[in-house]
Design a protein around this motif. Structure first.
Motif, PDB file in Angstrom:
ATOM      1  N   VAL A  64       0.780  -1.131  -0.324  1.00 40.31           N
ATOM      2  CA  VAL A  64      -0.181   0.222   0.176  1.00 40.31           C
ATOM      3  C   VAL A  64       1.054   1.143  -0.110  1.00 40.31           C
ATOM      4  N   LEU A  65       0.231   1.862  -1.307  1.00 43.40           N
ATOM      5  CA  LEU A  65       1.598   3.121  -1.231  1.00 43.40           C
ATOM      6  C   LEU A  65       1.014   4.269  -1.271  1.00 43.40           C
ATOM      7  N   SER A  66       1.532   5.172  -0.277  1.00 44.25           N
ATOM      8  CA  SER A  66       1.068   6.933  -0.685  1.00 44.25           C
ATOM      9  C   SER A  66       0.703   7.380  -1.818  1.00 44.25           C
ATOM     10  N   PRO A  67      -0.634   8.066  -1.386  1.00 49.28           N
ATOM     11  CA  PRO A  67      -1.289   8.608  -2.844  1.00 49.28           C
ATOM     12  C   PRO A  67      -1.157  10.060  -2.737  1.00 49.28           C
ATOM     13  N   ALA A  68      -0.765  10.473  -1.721  1.00 48.65           N
ATOM     14  CA  ALA A  68      -0.289  11.644  -2.193  1.00 48.65           C
ATOM     15  C   ALA A  68       0.398  11.974  -0.991  1.00 48.65           C
ATOM     16  N   PRO A  69       1.290  12.964  -0.954  1.00 47.40           N
ATOM     17  CA  PRO A  69       1.968  14.062  -0.093  1.00 47.40           C
ATOM     18  C   PRO A  69       1.468  13.561   1.346  1.00 47.40           C
ATOM     19  N   GLY A  70       2.117  14.000   2.227  1.00 49.88           N
ATOM     20  CA  GLY A  70       1.146  14.607   3.595  1.00 49.88           C
ATOM     21  C   GLY A  70       1.867  14.357   4.719  1.00 49.88           C
ATOM     22  N   ILE A  71       2.083  13.939   5.857  1.00 42.78           N
ATOM     23  CA  ILE A  71       2.246  13.993   7.692  1.00 42.78           C
ATOM     24  C   ILE A  71       1.167  13.518   8.252  1.00 42.78           C
ATOM     25  N   VAL A  72       2.134  11.980   8.237  1.00 43.29           N
ATOM     26  CA  VAL A  72       1.568  11.108   8.839  1.00 43.29           C
ATOM     27  C   VAL A  72       0.774  11.270  10.211  1.00 43.29           C
ATOM     28  N   HIS A  73      -0.156  11.899   9.834  1.00 46.35           N
ATOM     29  CA  HIS A  73      -1.202  12.020  12.059  1.00 46.35           C
ATOM     30  C   HIS A  73      -1.358  11.186  12.472  1.00 46.35           C
ATOM     31  N   LEU A 117      -3.184  15.346   4.478  1.00 47.31           N
ATOM     32  CA  LEU A 117      -2.961  15.669   2.960  1.00 47.31           C
ATOM     33  C   LEU A 117      -2.428  17.368   3.541  1.00 47.31           C
ATOM     34  N   GLY A 118      -1.662  17.703   2.474  1.00 43.94           N
ATOM     35  CA  GLY A 118      -1.978  19.445   1.840  1.00 43.94           C
ATOM     36  C   GLY A 118      -1.088  20.184   3.196  1.00 43.94           C
ATOM     37  N   PRO A 119      -1.124  21.579   3.006  1.00 45.19           N
ATOM     38  CA  PRO A 119      -0.719  22.716   3.235  1.00 45.19           C
ATOM     39  C   PRO A 119      -1.544  22.446   4.881  1.00 45.19           C
ATOM     40  N   PRO A 120      -1.013  22.663   6.097  1.00 45.82           N
ATOM     41  CA  PRO A 120      -1.585  22.381   7.316  1.00 45.82           C
ATOM     42  C   PRO A 120      -3.425  23.605   7.857  1.00 45.82           C
ATOM     43  N   GLN A 121      -2.737  24.279   6.977  1.00 46.32           N
ATOM     44  CA  GLN A 121      -4.492  24.915   6.497  1.00 46.32           C
ATOM     45  C   GLN A 121      -5.883  24.146   6.030  1.00 46.32           C
ATOM     46  N   ASP A 122      -5.354  23.340   5.228  1.00 44.02           N
ATOM     47  CA  ASP A 122      -6.138  22.592   4.470  1.00 44.02           C
ATOM     48  C   ASP A 122      -7.043  21.666   5.365  1.00 44.02           C
ATOM     49  N   ARG A 123      -6.586  21.183   6.206  1.00 43.20           N
ATOM     50  CA  ARG A 123      -7.011  20.289   7.452  1.00 43.20           C
ATOM     51  C   ARG A 123      -7.761  19.137   6.396  1.00 43.20           C
ATOM     52  N   VAL A 124      -7.435  18.565   5.810  1.00 42.67           N
ATOM     53  CA  VAL A 124      -8.054  16.772   5.166  1.00 42.67           C
ATOM     54  C   VAL A 124      -7.495  16.277   6.044  1.00 42.67           C
ATOM     55  N   PHE A 125      -7.520  14.610   5.866  1.00 46.84           N
ATOM     56  CA  PHE A 125      -7.363  13.825   6.729  1.00 46.84           C
ATOM     57  C   PHE A 125      -7.516  12.615   5.045  1.00 46.84           C
ATOM     58  N   LEU A 168     -11.436  10.677   2.474  1.00 50.21           N
ATOM     59  CA  LEU A 168     -10.977  11.653   2.895  1.00 50.21           C
ATOM     60  C   LEU A 168     -12.404  12.442   4.291  1.00 50.21           C
ATOM     61  N   MET A 169     -11.616  13.612   5.445  1.00 46.08           N
ATOM     62  CA  MET A 169     -12.696  14.018   5.749  1.00 46.08           C
ATOM     63  C   MET A 169     -12.053  15.485   6.317  1.00 46.08           C
ATOM     64  N   ASP A 170     -12.701  15.588   6.456  1.00 42.50           N
ATOM     65  CA  ASP A 170     -12.335  17.144   7.244  1.00 42.50           C
ATOM     66  C   ASP A 170     -11.590  17.552   8.048  1.00 42.50           C
ATOM     67  N   ASP A 173     -11.045  13.326  13.951  1.00 42.28           N
ATOM     68  CA  ASP A 173     -11.280  12.363  14.089  1.00 42.28           C
ATOM     69  C   ASP A 173     -13.048  12.467  13.681  1.00 42.28           C
ATOM     70  N   PRO A 174     -13.107  10.849  13.452  1.00 36.52           N
ATOM     71  CA  PRO A 174     -14.289  10.310  11.995  1.00 36.52           C
ATOM     72  C   PRO A 174     -15.731  10.540  12.654  1.00 36.52           C
ATOM     73  N   VAL A 175     -15.407  10.450  13.947  1.00 43.37           N
ATOM     74  CA  VAL A 175     -17.207  11.289  14.660  1.00 43.37           C
ATOM     75  C   VAL A 175     -17.133  12.304  14.640  1.00 43.37           C
ATOM     76  N   THR A 176     -16.299  12.753  14.911  1.00 38.58           N
ATOM     77  CA  THR A 176     -17.239  14.333  14.289  1.00 38.58           C
ATOM     78  C   THR A 176     -16.885  14.851  12.960  1.00 38.58           C
ATOM     79  N   ALA A 177     -16.211  14.368  12.092  1.00 36.25           N
ATOM     80  CA  ALA A 177     -15.154  15.128  10.516  1.00 36.25           C
ATOM     81  C   ALA A 177     -16.596  14.524   9.763  1.00 36.25           C
ATOM     82  N   THR A 178     -16.815  15.381   8.959  1.00 34.21           N
ATOM     83  CA  THR A 178     -17.456  15.420   7.628  1.00 34.21           C
ATOM     84  C   THR A 178     -16.446  14.463   5.998  1.00 34.21           C
ATOM     85  N   PRO A 179     -17.587  13.930   5.667  1.00 39.65           N
ATOM     86  CA  PRO A 179     -16.480  13.513   4.429  1.00 39.65           C
ATOM     87  C   PRO A 179     -16.499  14.705   3.306  1.00 39.65           C
ATOM     88  N   VAL A 180     -15.537  14.327   2.604  1.00 42.39           N
ATOM     89  CA  VAL A 180     -14.540  15.311   1.301  1.00 42.39           C
ATOM     90  C   VAL A 180     -14.487  13.996   0.360  1.00 42.39           C
TER      91      VAL A 180
END
Length: 198
Positions: A64-73, A117-125, A168-170, A173-180
């Motif tokens: 399983v390869l990373s499909p995009a650049p980012g930081i492991v949360h 994913l993306g710059p810190p302000q994007d907040r997409v996980f 993808l989610m915003d 925490d998937p309990v409170t996240a909205t799907p992207v």
């Protein structure tokens, strides 16, 4: 993942893709590895009557390869890779799904990696789920590039056969996240659509 895969439970054909809005899964994709004949595993009478070992499936252990650049949360490992359930076993397995959902998202996701994913302000996980126990190669805080080996495909969590669940989610925490929604070049794969190269 490398190799051939079939898209299942794709929001290209229905939203919510997984039949629920719970845990931000409404836009999720399941990628099921297949062999060069497009099969997830040989089907016989035995496979329709009893659970199968995950090792019988061509996707089990696939990179399983990373499909995009980012930081492991976050990383979760240690869940067992349980037998696969098709035919009659899948009906019995389905009856236990509410118990897994009541135990929370980690019980459904199994072993997983969460990447910001993306710059810190994007907040997409991006969550990559159902990974093989003991195969995760990254740690929280690590920067990953596209194509970085993250883990191997497994059958942990709420999974009837070895596959990769992506969502993808915003929020982390998937309990409170909205799907992207995924925005893929050429559009989203249709359910049953074959992807990748042999």
């Amino acid at each position: 993942m490398r190799g051939l895969m079939v898209a299942r439970n794709s929001p290209a054909s229905r939203v919510p893709s997984h039949g629920t809005e719970l845990f931000a899964t409404a836009q999720a994709l399941d990628l099921v590895p297949v062999d060069d004949r497009g099969r997830t595993a040989p089907v016989g009478l035995r496979a329709l009557l009893v659970p199968q070992r995950p090792e019988e499936f061509p996707g089990f252990g696939r990179e399983v390869l990373s499909p995009a650049p980012g930081i492991v949360h976050a990383v979760h490992d240690g869940e067992a890779d349980h037998p696969a359930h098709r035919g009659l076993p899948s009906l019995r397995y389905a009856l236990t799904q509410s118990r897994r959902a009541a135990a929370g998202w980690a019980s459904l996701a199994g072993n997983h990696v969460l990447i910001r994913l993306g710059p810190p302000q994007d907040r997409v996980f991006l969550a990559l789920c159902h990974l093989r126990r003991g195969s995760i190669e990254v740690v929280p805080g690590e920067t990953v590039e596209t194509g970085r080996l993250l883990a191997r495909c497994g059958n942990s969590g709420n999974s009837t056969e070895p596959h990769l669940h992506l969502q993808l989610m915003d929020h982390a925490d998937p309990v409170t996240a909205t799907p992207v929604a995924f925005d893929l070049p050429g559009g989203l794969p249709r359910d049953g659509g074959l992807l990748g190269e042999p």
